[in-house]
Design a protein around this motif. Sequence first.
Motif: not given
Length: 203
Positions: A85-108
Amino acid sequence: MPGRKQFDVGAALDRAMRVFWQRGYADASLEALCSATGLGRGSLYGAFGGKDALFLQCLDRYASLYGAQYEQALAAHPGDPVRAVEAFFDVVLGRIADPSVPAGCLIAQSAAQSPTLKQENGLRVRGLLDVQRQRVRAALADSSADTRTLDELATYVVAVNQSLAVLSRAGASDAELRSVARLACTTVADTLARAASQDSVQG
């Protein structure tokens, strides 16, 4: 060759996906989608079948891209559901912090606009959330906790994930988001430990 598409379909989907991701389905106008993809309205319909069909394809592309990363993270720590679960959230937070993509999540973003979606699209969004929950649930399966507890934890982890996306769009800092994820992981660990302790006493 006659009839051959003179554009990169994958690249056009990526650009359209960003429009839906950033604006949401309701505010992703055909004009914005055409501008982003570089296609005229007729070409957009010819290539993707219109806004609703394009939206479905963008959802699937997003799920394929990030779902694979989630699945890899969750499966990387067999026998250690908390670390998974920690690794899962690491990936999620990495995506959120990525400046090359929009904020948030398309599914959310799409889930929040479910009332404005056609039934097929709303069902696809719900289905993608269910797939995410099933992945998390599989990572928790090595625990001795009972089925109900594991089902509830999987739903909880997905709910936190969606909340992180919403908070990020509202401007929450990386530190704040990591604090939420850390507390979620602590909740998972405490719940599984309590279940293991109860199982030991009963045994």
